[in-house]
Scaffold this motif. Sequence first.
Motif, PDB file in Angstrom:
ATOM      1  N   ARG A  97       0.843  -1.188   0.000  1.00 57.52           N
ATOM      2  CA  ARG A  97       0.000   0.000   0.000  1.00 57.52           C
ATOM      3  C   ARG A  97       0.879   1.239   0.000  1.00 57.52           C
ATOM      4  NH1 ARG A  97      -2.584  -3.628   3.415  1.00 57.52           N
ATOM      5  NH2 ARG A  97      -4.741  -4.119   2.853  1.00 57.52           N
ATOM      6  N   VAL A  98       0.553   2.187  -0.855  1.00 58.22           N
ATOM      7  CA  VAL A  98       1.214   3.490  -0.856  1.00 58.22           C
ATOM      8  C   VAL A  98       0.326   4.421  -0.047  1.00 58.22           C
ATOM      9  CG1 VAL A  98       2.135   5.363  -2.256  1.00 58.22           C
ATOM     10  CG2 VAL A  98       2.215   3.010  -3.125  1.00 58.22           C
ATOM     11  N   LEU A  99       0.895   5.025   1.019  1.00 55.38           N
ATOM     12  CA  LEU A  99       0.101   5.772   1.985  1.00 55.38           C
ATOM     13  C   LEU A  99       0.390   7.262   1.945  1.00 55.38           C
ATOM     14  CD1 LEU A  99       0.578   3.427   5.080  1.00 55.38           C
ATOM     15  CD2 LEU A  99      -1.201   3.315   3.323  1.00 55.38           C
ATOM     16  N   ASP A 100      -0.653   8.042   2.124  1.00 56.78           N
ATOM     17  CA  ASP A 100      -0.537   9.483   2.313  1.00 56.78           C
ATOM     18  C   ASP A 100      -0.372   9.722   3.812  1.00 56.78           C
ATOM     19  OD1 ASP A 100      -0.789  12.203   2.577  1.00 56.78           O
ATOM     20  OD2 ASP A 100      -2.790  12.343   1.688  1.00 56.78           O
ATOM     21  N   MET A 101       0.806  10.244   4.214  1.00 57.36           N
ATOM     22  CA  MET A 101       1.107  10.455   5.626  1.00 57.36           C
ATOM     23  C   MET A 101       1.122  11.933   5.982  1.00 57.36           C
ATOM     24  SD  MET A 101       1.583   7.359   6.822  1.00 57.36           S
ATOM     25  CE  MET A 101       2.603   7.486   8.269  1.00 57.36           C
ATOM     26  N   SER A 102       0.533  12.780   5.148  1.00 54.95           N
ATOM     27  CA  SER A 102       0.541  14.217   5.430  1.00 54.95           C
ATOM     28  C   SER A 102      -0.160  14.531   6.741  1.00 54.95           C
ATOM     29  CB  SER A 102      -0.093  14.989   4.274  1.00 54.95           C
ATOM     30  OG  SER A 102      -1.406  14.515   4.001  1.00 54.95           O
ATOM     31  N   ASP A 103      -1.141  13.697   7.128  1.00 53.81           N
ATOM     32  CA  ASP A 103      -1.759  13.780   8.456  1.00 53.81           C
ATOM     33  C   ASP A 103      -1.360  12.510   9.190  1.00 53.81           C
ATOM     34  OD1 ASP A 103      -3.215  13.994  10.746  1.00 53.81           O
ATOM     35  OD2 ASP A 103      -5.183  14.038   9.777  1.00 53.81           O
ATOM     36  N   PRO A 104      -0.284  12.553  10.005  1.00 55.13           N
ATOM     37  CA  PRO A 104       0.222  11.326  10.627  1.00 55.13           C
ATOM     38  C   PRO A 104      -0.801  10.614  11.497  1.00 55.13           C
ATOM     39  CG  PRO A 104       1.803  13.118  10.848  1.00 55.13           C
ATOM     40  CD  PRO A 104       0.537  13.732  10.335  1.00 55.13           C
ATOM     41  N   ARG A 105      -1.806  11.336  11.992  1.00 57.59           N
ATOM     42  CA  ARG A 105      -2.811  10.700  12.851  1.00 57.59           C
ATOM     43  C   ARG A 105      -3.795   9.867  12.051  1.00 57.59           C
ATOM     44  NH1 ARG A 105      -4.346  16.413  15.224  1.00 57.59           N
ATOM     45  NH2 ARG A 105      -3.969  16.771  13.004  1.00 57.59           N
ATOM     46  N   ASN A 106      -3.881  10.124  10.736  1.00 62.60           N
ATOM     47  CA  ASN A 106      -4.856   9.411   9.897  1.00 62.60           C
ATOM     48  C   ASN A 106      -4.231   9.047   8.550  1.00 62.60           C
ATOM     49  OD1 ASN A 106      -7.459   9.700  11.556  1.00 62.60           O
ATOM     50  ND2 ASN A 106      -6.772  11.818  11.398  1.00 62.60           N
ATOM     51  N   PRO A 107      -3.377   8.015   8.512  1.00 66.51           N
ATOM     52  CA  PRO A 107      -2.801   7.588   7.229  1.00 66.51           C
ATOM     53  C   PRO A 107      -3.899   7.165   6.258  1.00 66.51           C
ATOM     54  CG  PRO A 107      -1.712   6.537   9.083  1.00 66.51           C
ATOM     55  CD  PRO A 107      -2.921   7.189   9.635  1.00 66.51           C
ATOM     56  N   LYS A 108      -3.724   7.535   4.980  1.00 67.98           N
ATOM     57  CA  LYS A 108      -4.718   7.194   3.962  1.00 67.98           C
ATOM     58  C   LYS A 108      -4.056   6.411   2.833  1.00 67.98           C
ATOM     59  CE  LYS A 108      -7.452  11.373   4.864  1.00 67.98           C
ATOM     60  NZ  LYS A 108      -7.973  12.643   4.270  1.00 67.98           N
ATOM     61  N   THR A 109      -4.757   5.384   2.357  1.00 69.07           N
ATOM     62  CA  THR A 109      -4.233   4.566   1.263  1.00 69.07           C
ATOM     63  C   THR A 109      -4.446   5.264  -0.068  1.00 69.07           C
ATOM     64  OG1 THR A 109      -4.695   2.527   2.484  1.00 69.07           O
ATOM     65  CG2 THR A 109      -4.386   2.336   0.101  1.00 69.07           C
ATOM     66  N   LEU A 110      -3.345   5.462  -0.816  1.00 72.04           N
ATOM     67  CA  LEU A 110      -3.422   6.062  -2.151  1.00 72.04           C
ATOM     68  C   LEU A 110      -3.544   4.991  -3.232  1.00 72.04           C
ATOM     69  CD1 LEU A 110      -0.627   8.782  -1.794  1.00 72.04           C
ATOM     70  CD2 LEU A 110      -3.092   9.099  -1.588  1.00 72.04           C
TER      71      LEU A 110
END
Length: 209
Positions: A136-149
């Motif tokens: 999974r490639v993750l968006d970590m711009s908000d470390p509290r809520n990683p999002k799957t790209l």
Amino acid sequence: MEISKGTLRSYFLLSVLLPAWAVVAISSEQPALKPTDVPATVIAHLPLPQATGSQMLLQRENAKEYLYVQQASKQGFMIVDVSKPERPNLLKRSAQADQATAGNLEMVSPDVAIAQAPEKTSSTLTSNNHPTETVRVLDMSDPRNPKTLETFTKVSSLLPDGGHGLIYLTNNEGLWILRYSRPSLLEPAKKKVPCDSNSEIMAMPPDCD
């Protein structure tokens, strides 16, 4: 000249006591050891609700710092706010309900991470009998809520190229190449103003040419 016994006794006492007084005087001049002078000490302890795995990861967002602690099952990470190390705060038992961070987590940029989770079923073995992975490639711009790209299954090989902001991976569908944004490694040089004869004493190095 004959020395009396009383004088000899005084000399003897002085020879014994003076070294002791000197030691006391020297030790009294040295500052007492403070708790902060100890090379290492425990400053906090946070009981965790689940057994931990072998991986931890530190992620920053502005003035905040978040510690990702892998769960023993490798089905996700617990997130702890460690902005104040003396008072750690458990934010989430698992990073996301859909286990976006399952497996091993690797940061490839301040805002992008790769989560690798092995696939252990017999149908996901490669020709060399090596298990494939779900990546999974993750968006970590908000470390509290990683999002799957992006999610890729049956991945047999993976190569992040941080120097060019690229990720190469292969699976049963072939080769995939992903590009991600990354911060500039070098800031643009500050433009210097021309020096003139009226310039005052310049700093070193000078701010003008």
